[in-house]
Scaffold this active site. Structure first.
Site, PDB file in Angstrom:
ATOM      1  N   HIS A  32       0.728  -1.171  -0.206  1.00 21.02           N
ATOM      2  CA  HIS A  32      -0.029   0.008  -0.051  1.00 21.02           C
ATOM      3  C   HIS A  32       0.798   1.207  -0.074  1.00 21.02           C
ATOM      4  O   HIS A  32       2.023   1.233   0.710  1.00 21.02           O
ATOM      5  CB  HIS A  32      -0.690   0.089   1.101  1.00 21.02           C
ATOM      6  CG  HIS A  32      -1.888  -0.829   1.347  1.00 21.02           C
ATOM      7  ND1 HIS A  32      -1.720  -2.534   1.241  1.00 21.02           N
ATOM      8  CD2 HIS A  32      -3.383  -0.626   0.927  1.00 21.02           C
ATOM      9  CE1 HIS A  32      -3.108  -2.968   1.412  1.00 21.02           C
ATOM     10  NE2 HIS A  32      -4.125  -1.703   1.124  1.00 21.02           N
ATOM     11  N   ASN A  77       7.821  -3.928   3.418  1.00 15.90           N
ATOM     12  CA  ASN A  77       6.496  -3.650   3.459  1.00 15.90           C
ATOM     13  C   ASN A  77       6.092  -3.948   5.065  1.00 15.90           C
ATOM     14  O   ASN A  77       5.469  -3.189   5.685  1.00 15.90           O
ATOM     15  CB  ASN A  77       5.939  -4.463   2.626  1.00 15.90           C
ATOM     16  CG  ASN A  77       4.309  -4.349   2.746  1.00 15.90           C
ATOM     17  OD1 ASN A  77       3.896  -2.864   2.881  1.00 15.90           O
ATOM     18  ND2 ASN A  77       3.500  -5.268   2.600  1.00 15.90           N
ATOM     19  N   ASP A 111      14.345  17.873   0.456  1.00 14.87           N
ATOM     20  CA  ASP A 111      15.248  18.440  -0.591  1.00 14.87           C
ATOM     21  C   ASP A 111      16.029  17.170  -1.277  1.00 14.87           C
ATOM     22  O   ASP A 111      16.126  17.166  -2.470  1.00 14.87           O
ATOM     23  CB  ASP A 111      16.738  19.327   0.019  1.00 14.87           C
ATOM     24  CG  ASP A 111      16.282  20.895  -0.133  1.00 14.87           C
ATOM     25  OD1 ASP A 111      15.009  21.148  -0.914  1.00 14.87           O
ATOM     26  OD2 ASP A 111      16.879  21.405   0.676  1.00 14.87           O
ATOM     27  N   GLU A 161      13.472  15.126  -3.614  1.00 14.71           N
ATOM     28  CA  GLU A 161      13.295  15.944  -4.568  1.00 14.71           C
ATOM     29  C   GLU A 161      14.278  15.940  -5.649  1.00 14.71           C
ATOM     30  O   GLU A 161      13.803  15.708  -6.877  1.00 14.71           O
ATOM     31  CB  GLU A 161      12.872  17.518  -4.192  1.00 14.71           C
ATOM     32  CG  GLU A 161      11.515  17.684  -3.659  1.00 14.71           C
ATOM     33  CD  GLU A 161      11.203  19.138  -3.468  1.00 14.71           C
ATOM     34  OE1 GLU A 161      10.165  19.338  -3.268  1.00 14.71           O
ATOM     35  OE2 GLU A 161      12.288  19.741  -3.561  1.00 14.71           O
ATOM     36  N   ASP A 185       8.004  18.511  -7.102  1.00 17.47           N
ATOM     37  CA  ASP A 185       7.964  19.486  -6.221  1.00 17.47           C
ATOM     38  C   ASP A 185       7.019  19.200  -5.055  1.00 17.47           C
ATOM     39  O   ASP A 185       5.930  19.274  -5.316  1.00 17.47           O
ATOM     40  CB  ASP A 185       7.709  20.703  -6.957  1.00 17.47           C
ATOM     41  CG  ASP A 185       7.638  22.022  -6.131  1.00 17.47           C
ATOM     42  OD1 ASP A 185       8.100  21.912  -5.030  1.00 17.47           O
ATOM     43  OD2 ASP A 185       7.345  22.967  -6.928  1.00 17.47           O
ATOM     44  N   GLN A 229       8.988  26.579   1.891  1.00 22.48           N
ATOM     45  CA  GLN A 229       9.578  25.453   1.329  1.00 22.48           C
ATOM     46  C   GLN A 229      11.054  25.230   1.858  1.00 22.48           C
ATOM     47  O   GLN A 229      11.512  24.288   2.160  1.00 22.48           O
ATOM     48  CB  GLN A 229       9.149  25.346  -0.111  1.00 22.48           C
ATOM     49  CG  GLN A 229       7.840  25.443  -0.452  1.00 22.48           C
ATOM     50  CD  GLN A 229       7.562  25.208  -2.125  1.00 22.48           C
ATOM     51  OE1 GLN A 229       8.300  24.533  -2.720  1.00 22.48           O
ATOM     52  NE2 GLN A 229       6.742  26.160  -2.554  1.00 22.48           N
TER      53      GLN A 229
END
Length: 489
Positions: A324, A355, A457, A460, A466, A476
């Protein structure tokens, strides 16, 4: 949860060659004068015998059980309407019929009979339920395909024990019409009956206005913690409140970045990989209750038809769990919400130890924070190609249709349960920003998720997403650099 009737290929060929007789509506009641007062509501079933709506124009119609709303629908009594008495509801295009009242708490079983109008071809329709007076709806069960002239009953069971109203939505388009008759709502004590007539607070009255708090507390639920539908108690509590990480859209042509919205979570889906790029949701006490785990893994009927439908068989004997993204345990306030976490669009091939140990411990930690009075905004996803399951290293499943990711990550924004969440996230230095990034490797993954703490960071940079785009830039920049300690506050 329901029975569906399908025509044989030969019958479909005959239908394609037949001519549809001229459509008729109600022939005997259109000119009757309606009573000045609606009588007391009768128990279900709703048979439409008291209706006289002879046009498809959107309007309310007083029926025996209470007032119903018809949209591109009418009460048909013509010879081509397939019905158990003299009348049935008839839907065309993307028509809907919906209760403008709540049925009393305790509904455990809904039965709806359906047939094709005249000699029309098959129609697809869905049952949607509201537990908040018609403000929001969530689909229950799978879409139903109805064909042929015989009324076929379709059963929807296992519903939450709270006042509810239903809406039947025709979803298959304009060419074929659909007859609906004999809507039965049953409780343990017998047929359901309206709590009260009228539609104040319903969707159609409030579709252009923001929600307002209810005047009184809702009836007690079998699963007492909340609605479990992902519907916000605080308007800020949206599943996508932190922003759309990939700029996903609902255009089926955007198959690698398709936006798929369910009441329980929102998905940025990659049809080419057969897994979500990310899943975003919100969790607070309203989402936690006692509803049992449903384990009904199944394809997601909400995907565009041209997308490959991943099934549980896609993972069979692969050495990977159906992992999931939004966990079953985060949606236990009612059965429907828990059931929807088992849609295959919410799954990713996940190494069993990852998991069942690392991720399970992290999910339990998150829910423990909810019990401490927190609320959490969560985004989870995966990236890369190739992981090691119990059978060894694999790059794809199901003949290449499902990608096995190399890494699985999650971010959790944790703050005290309250209102004005985005403002608090942006300005409160006490808000926690927890991020982890784990290997999808059954042999090397550590059961302690704290070993994989990282920053937004870094996630990303690895994914190109983003992740906090709804926040002001300065907020942010500050939050995305943080590495949480995994502390319990």
């Amino acid at each position: 949860m329901h029975a569906s009737a399908y025509l044989t290929l030969a019958a479909l060929g005959l239908l394609a060659c037949s001519q549809q007789p001229t459509e008729t509506a109600t022939a005997t009641r259109a000119s009757q004068t309606r009573p000045a007062q609606q009588p007391a509501p009768a128990p279900f079933p709703e048979t439409f015998e008291a209706g006289s709506k002879g046009s498809y124009e959107e309007a309310d119609e007083p029926l025996a059980t209470g007032s119903w709303h018809f949209q591109d629908a009418l009460v048909g009594s013509g010879p081509q309407d397939h019905k158990s008495g003299e009348r049935a509801a008839r839907l065309r295009n993307l028509g809907r019929v919906s209760m403008r009242f709540d049925a009393r708490a305790g509904v455990r079983r809904i039965t709806i009979s359906a047939a094709a109008y005249g000699t029309d071809g098959p129609s697809t329709w869905e049952l949607w339920l509201s537990r908040d007076g018609g403000r929001t709806y969530a689909r229950t069960g799978a879409p139903v395909i109805t064909s042929g002239p015989t009324l076929v009953p379709h059963v929807f069971a296992g519903l939450a024990n709270e006042p509810l109203r239903l809406e039947i939505r025709k979803t298959s388009g304009p060419k074929n019409r659909l007859d609906i008759d004999d809507i039965v709502l049953e409780t343990a004590a017998g047929p359901a009956v309206a709590v009260g007539t009228g539609a104040s607070g319903g969707y159609f009255e409030n579709r252009n206005s923001p929600p307002t708090p209810a005047a009184s507390a809702p009836a007690a639920s079998q699963y007492p913690a909340g609605t479990g539908t992902g519907t916000a108690q605080d308007p800020n509590d949206a599943n996508l409140a932190l922003g759309n990480p990939s700029g996903a859209t609902s255009d089926p042509g955007n198959a690698s970045n398709y936006l798929l919205v369910h009441p329980e979570f929102t998905i940025g889906y990659n049809a080419a990989r057969g897994i979500p790029t990310w899943v975003s949701w919100h969790i607070d006490r309203a989402d936690l209750g006692q509803a049992p785990r449903q384990n009904n893994f199944r394809p997601d009927a909400a995907l565009p038809r041209q997308f490959y439908a991943v099934t549980p068989a896609s993972y069979a004997r692969s050495g990977f769990d159906k992992g999931h993204n939004c966990p079953s345990g985060d949606r236990t306030a009612d059965l429907d919400a828990n059931s929807n976490t088992f849609l295959m669009t919410n799954m990713v091939p996940q190494a069993p130890h990852n998991n069942q140990q690392t991720w399970a411990h992290l999910e339990e930690y998150g829910r423990s924070q909810i019990q401490r009075g927190q609320e959490i905004y969560v985004v989870m996803g995966s990236y890369g190609r190739g992981g090691t399951g119990s059978n060894g290293f694999v790059q794809t499943l199901d003949q290449g249709r499902v990608t096995v990711p190399a890494r699985i990550w999650k971010i959790m924004v944790i703050l005290p349960d309250g209102t004005n969440d985005l403002l608090r996230i942006a300005t409160d230095p006490g808000v926690r920003m927890l991020a982890i990034d784990t290997p999808n490797d059954n042999n090397t993954v550590n059961p302690d998720w704290r070993q994989y703490l990282t920053s937004v960071d870094k996630i990303e940079a690895a994914t190109g997403l983003d992740l906090l785009s709804a926040l002001p830039r300065d907020a942010q920049a500050r939050l995305q650099k943080l590495v949480d300690t995994g502390r319990a506050e």
